[in-house]
Design a protein around this motif. Structure first.
Motif, PDB file in Angstrom:
ATOM      1  N   THR A   1       0.845  -1.202   0.000  1.00 37.25           N
ATOM      2  CA  THR A   1       0.000   0.000   0.000  1.00 37.25           C
ATOM      3  C   THR A   1       0.879   1.249   0.000  1.00 37.25           C
ATOM      4  O   THR A   1       1.844   1.329   0.757  1.00 37.25           O
ATOM      5  N   TYR A   2       0.538   2.192  -0.844  1.00 33.55           N
ATOM      6  CA  TYR A   2       1.264   3.465  -0.829  1.00 33.55           C
ATOM      7  C   TYR A   2       0.786   4.338   0.324  1.00 33.55           C
ATOM      8  O   TYR A   2      -0.419   4.410   0.604  1.00 33.55           O
ATOM      9  N   LEU A   3       1.722   5.007   0.967  1.00 40.97           N
ATOM     10  CA  LEU A   3       1.377   6.077   1.910  1.00 40.97           C
ATOM     11  C   LEU A   3       1.626   7.400   1.194  1.00 40.97           C
ATOM     12  O   LEU A   3       2.678   7.598   0.585  1.00 40.97           O
ATOM     13  N   ASP A   4       0.650   8.272   1.284  1.00 42.01           N
ATOM     14  CA  ASP A   4       0.683   9.562   0.593  1.00 42.01           C
ATOM     15  C   ASP A   4       0.533  10.630   1.680  1.00 42.01           C
ATOM     16  O   ASP A   4      -0.586  11.023   2.019  1.00 42.01           O
TER      17      ASP A   4
ATOM     18  N   LYS B   1       9.489   7.132  10.186  1.00 43.58           N
ATOM     19  CA  LYS B   1       9.441   5.683  10.477  1.00 43.58           C
ATOM     20  C   LYS B   1       9.085   4.887   9.235  1.00 43.58           C
ATOM     21  O   LYS B   1       9.676   3.834   8.964  1.00 43.58           O
ATOM     22  N   ALA B   2       8.101   5.375   8.495  1.00 45.96           N
ATOM     23  CA  ALA B   2       7.646   4.644   7.299  1.00 45.96           C
ATOM     24  C   ALA B   2       8.733   4.610   6.234  1.00 45.96           C
ATOM     25  O   ALA B   2       8.934   3.590   5.574  1.00 45.96           O
ATOM     26  N   VAL B   3       9.439   5.732   6.072  1.00 51.77           N
ATOM     27  CA  VAL B   3      10.542   5.772   5.090  1.00 51.77           C
ATOM     28  C   VAL B   3      11.610   4.767   5.497  1.00 51.77           C
ATOM     29  O   VAL B   3      12.089   3.980   4.671  1.00 51.77           O
ATOM     30  N   ARG B   4      11.968   4.782   6.772  1.00 50.38           N
ATOM     31  CA  ARG B   4      13.015   3.857   7.248  1.00 50.38           C
ATOM     32  C   ARG B   4      12.587   2.398   7.074  1.00 50.38           C
ATOM     33  O   ARG B   4      13.416   1.525   6.821  1.00 50.38           O
TER      34      ARG B   4
ATOM     35  N   MET C   1       6.064   5.020  -0.960  1.00 49.16           N
ATOM     36  CA  MET C   1       5.577   6.368  -0.668  1.00 49.16           C
ATOM     37  C   MET C   1       5.373   7.160  -1.967  1.00 49.16           C
ATOM     38  O   MET C   1       6.160   7.027  -2.901  1.00 49.16           O
ATOM     39  N   THR C   2       4.356   7.981  -1.948  1.00 54.75           N
ATOM     40  CA  THR C   2       4.148   8.915  -3.057  1.00 54.75           C
ATOM     41  C   THR C   2       4.182  10.343  -2.529  1.00 54.75           C
ATOM     42  O   THR C   2       4.127  10.574  -1.314  1.00 54.75           O
ATOM     43  N   PHE C   3       4.230  11.275  -3.463  1.00 51.67           N
ATOM     44  CA  PHE C   3       4.241  12.698  -3.139  1.00 51.67           C
ATOM     45  C   PHE C   3       2.814  13.213  -3.247  1.00 51.67           C
ATOM     46  O   PHE C   3       2.205  13.173  -4.324  1.00 51.67           O
ATOM     47  N   GLY C   4       2.251  13.655  -2.134  1.00 47.58           N
ATOM     48  CA  GLY C   4       0.893  14.210  -2.146  1.00 47.58           C
ATOM     49  C   GLY C   4       0.803  15.336  -1.143  1.00 47.58           C
ATOM     50  O   GLY C   4       1.221  15.170   0.002  1.00 47.58           O
ATOM     51  N   THR C   5       0.306  16.484  -1.572  1.00 49.67           N
ATOM     52  CA  THR C   5       0.388  17.679  -0.714  1.00 49.67           C
ATOM     53  C   THR C   5      -0.928  18.104  -0.074  1.00 49.67           C
ATOM     54  O   THR C   5      -0.924  18.943   0.816  1.00 49.67           O
ATOM     55  N   ASP C   6      -2.064  17.587  -0.551  1.00 52.44           N
ATOM     56  CA  ASP C   6      -3.368  18.131  -0.149  1.00 52.44           C
ATOM     57  C   ASP C   6      -3.490  19.590  -0.589  1.00 52.44           C
ATOM     58  O   ASP C   6      -4.060  20.422   0.132  1.00 52.44           O
ATOM     59  N   ALA C   7      -2.964  19.888  -1.769  1.00 50.51           N
ATOM     60  CA  ALA C   7      -2.964  21.273  -2.276  1.00 50.51           C
ATOM     61  C   ALA C   7      -4.373  21.837  -2.254  1.00 50.51           C
ATOM     62  O   ALA C   7      -5.330  21.193  -2.669  1.00 50.51           O
ATOM     63  N   GLY C   8      -4.464  23.041  -1.787  1.00 48.69           N
ATOM     64  CA  GLY C   8      -5.745  23.657  -1.473  1.00 48.69           C
ATOM     65  C   GLY C   8      -5.730  24.008   0.011  1.00 48.69           C
ATOM     66  O   GLY C   8      -6.244  25.040   0.415  1.00 48.69           O
TER      67      GLY C   8
END
Ligand SMILES: [Zn+2]
Length: 454
Positions: A316-319, A355-358, A363-370
């Motif tokens: 599963t990706y974490l964003d 922790k998740a990176v380690r 992982m993906t790049f997601g900003t919740d832009a807005g």
């Protein structure tokens, strides 16, 4: 077709002027690109046979697949499609050259968590002060500034006015407005008064249909919504597994959809070839979503060790939108109850990101832009590096990983023969200083140059 070409070029020139980008962009061969813009964003268009070859001379080139930076590469593209990538001295005679020899070239960036088709106000209830048409027109600059910031694709994960995002995606694909290639959710699927609902109103106020479109309260209601959304053009499904920070009367630590409802969402979405993104802050809600088989968990704020292990086991990706905290806390218009919800969560999310990176979770790049203003998406890169990623990992999160999560690795995410010519360039070396991505000098999407500031 000719009409579409002129609209595109006019829009590009307008965008450049409005953003102070200086001279009109050097759009190479607009005619072939129109063929691409005229088809739905979700399909790959074959390059028109008559399109001339264009060469990009890249002084430095980030190969996001190998993770290496190469010097002096030549990218050849025809129409909207990349034909070849290789070492210099291979430019055929008579080919138009775009000279980026003093820049670092990388694939168009991808933000996997945006809300382009909504108002950018911190107060969600402001949407009630506008007609759907007003909201749609006011959202147009959101798309433009996102593209000009180097984000050539976004996964948009929900809109209060149902289907405004579908309309925006299609307007971009048709060349009516400019913006990134969009993949959209159509609406939020949420429990009554849940994290994706329009809350904070008196109980005797009846919302218009589009502001309560995605409310569902059983596995079968969830399936019903997904069937409708699939039919009406959604590219993926967004469910709200826990409470939210930016919703009145919500508690980010509460569980909303049950495991049974989440499983129904994943199964029904899969019936239509769609993937599910689950908003989740609370640890149990994150695990419920992962066990149900969602493609990504959004925010993943309070993920615990078991959740991290589950994400890894399920792929599963974490964003995780770890820059947002800066905007939630500093915006003058953040409602007081949202600040209360947010207490401590920002710091906890950043620690859990590390922790998740380690642990090696995808992982993906997601900003919740807005939440933060549209167009400053790239500021999150520096935070991803500060909290544990290498610069190349952060770039991969916004390119190859993003394309994999969205389900179109054949179309974008790397500068590779056969993929769409989505290319950006920056001055300086993002592997040495990731913040140079905050100032993208060159933006090409589908072979059309939207920004070129040498
Ligand atoms: Zn969001």
């Amino acid at each position: 077709m000719a009409r579409i070409v002129s609209l595109v070029i006019a829009s590009v020139a307008f965008a450049s002027a409005a953003c102070g980008d200086g001279t009109a962009p050097a759009a190479p061969a607009p005619a072939p690109a129109a063929a691409t813009l005229a088809v739905p964003a979700t399909r790959t268009a074959p390059a028109p046979p008559a399109a001339p070859l264009i060469a990009i001379r890249a002084g430095h080139f980030i190969d996001v697949i190998s993770g290496h930076e190469l010097a002096h590469q030549i990218i050849l593209l025809r129409g909207s499609t990349i034909e070849s990538v290789g070492a210099e001295d291979k430019i055929p005679d008579g080919v138009q050259v775009i000279d980026l020899s003093d820049m670092t070239v990388l694939p168009g960036l991808v933000d996997c968590h945006t809300h382009l088709a909504d108002l950018a106000n911190a107060e969600p209830l402001d949407v009630l002060r506008k007609t759907a048409a007003q909201a749609a027109f006011e959202a147009i600059p959101n798309a433009r500034v996102t593209l000009l910031a180097g984000f050539t694709t976004v996964r948009d994960v929900g809109v209060y006015r149902a289907f405004n995002d579908v309309a925006m995606r299609d307007a971009i694909a048709e060349g009516i407005i400019i913006g990134p290639r969009m993949y959209v959710a159509g609406a939020y699927i949420t429990i009554s008064q849940g994290a994706g609902a329009m809350t904070g109103l008196a109980p005797d106020i009846k919302l218009p249909w589009d502001l309560e479109y995605g409310v569902a309260n059983s596995p079968w209601e969830v399936r019903e919504k997904i069937r409708e959304l699939a039919h009406r053009g959604a590219d993926h499904i967004k469910v709200l597994s826990t409470g939210a920070v930016l919703t009145h009367g919500s508690n980010p630590k509460s569980i909303e959809f049950t495991p049974e409802e989440l499983r129904a969402a994943v199964e029904e979405a899969a019936n239509f070839g769609l993937r599910v993104a689950a908003h989740a802050h609370a640890a149990e809600g994150i695990k419920n979503a992962i066990r149900a088989g969602v493609a990504s968990v959004e925010h993943a704020t309070l993920i615990d060790d078991e959740g991290i292990a589950l994400a890894k086991a399920h792929g599963t990706y974490l964003d995780m939108d770890i820059y947002d905290e800066e905007c939630i806390q500093s915006r003058a218009d953040t409602p007081a109850d949202f600040l209360k919800h947010d207490q401590d969560l920002g710091e906890l999310q950043r620690r859990n990101f590390t922790k998740a990176v380690r642990a090696g979770v995808k992982m993906t790049f997601g900003t919740d832009a807005g939440v933060c203003p549209h167009g400053i998406n790239a500021r999150q890169f520096a935070y991803m590096v500060k909290y544990g990623m290498t610069p190349i990992q952060a770039i991969q999160a916004a390119t190859v990983n993003a394309a994999d999560l969205i389900g179109h690795p054949e179309l974008f995410g790397s500068i590779t023969p056969g993929k769409s010519a989505d290319i950006v360039a920056v001055k300086g070396d993002p592997l040495a200083d990731i913040r140079v991505l905050e100032h993208v000098s060159f933006v090409m999407k589908e072979g059309v140059v939207y920004k070129n500031e040498p």
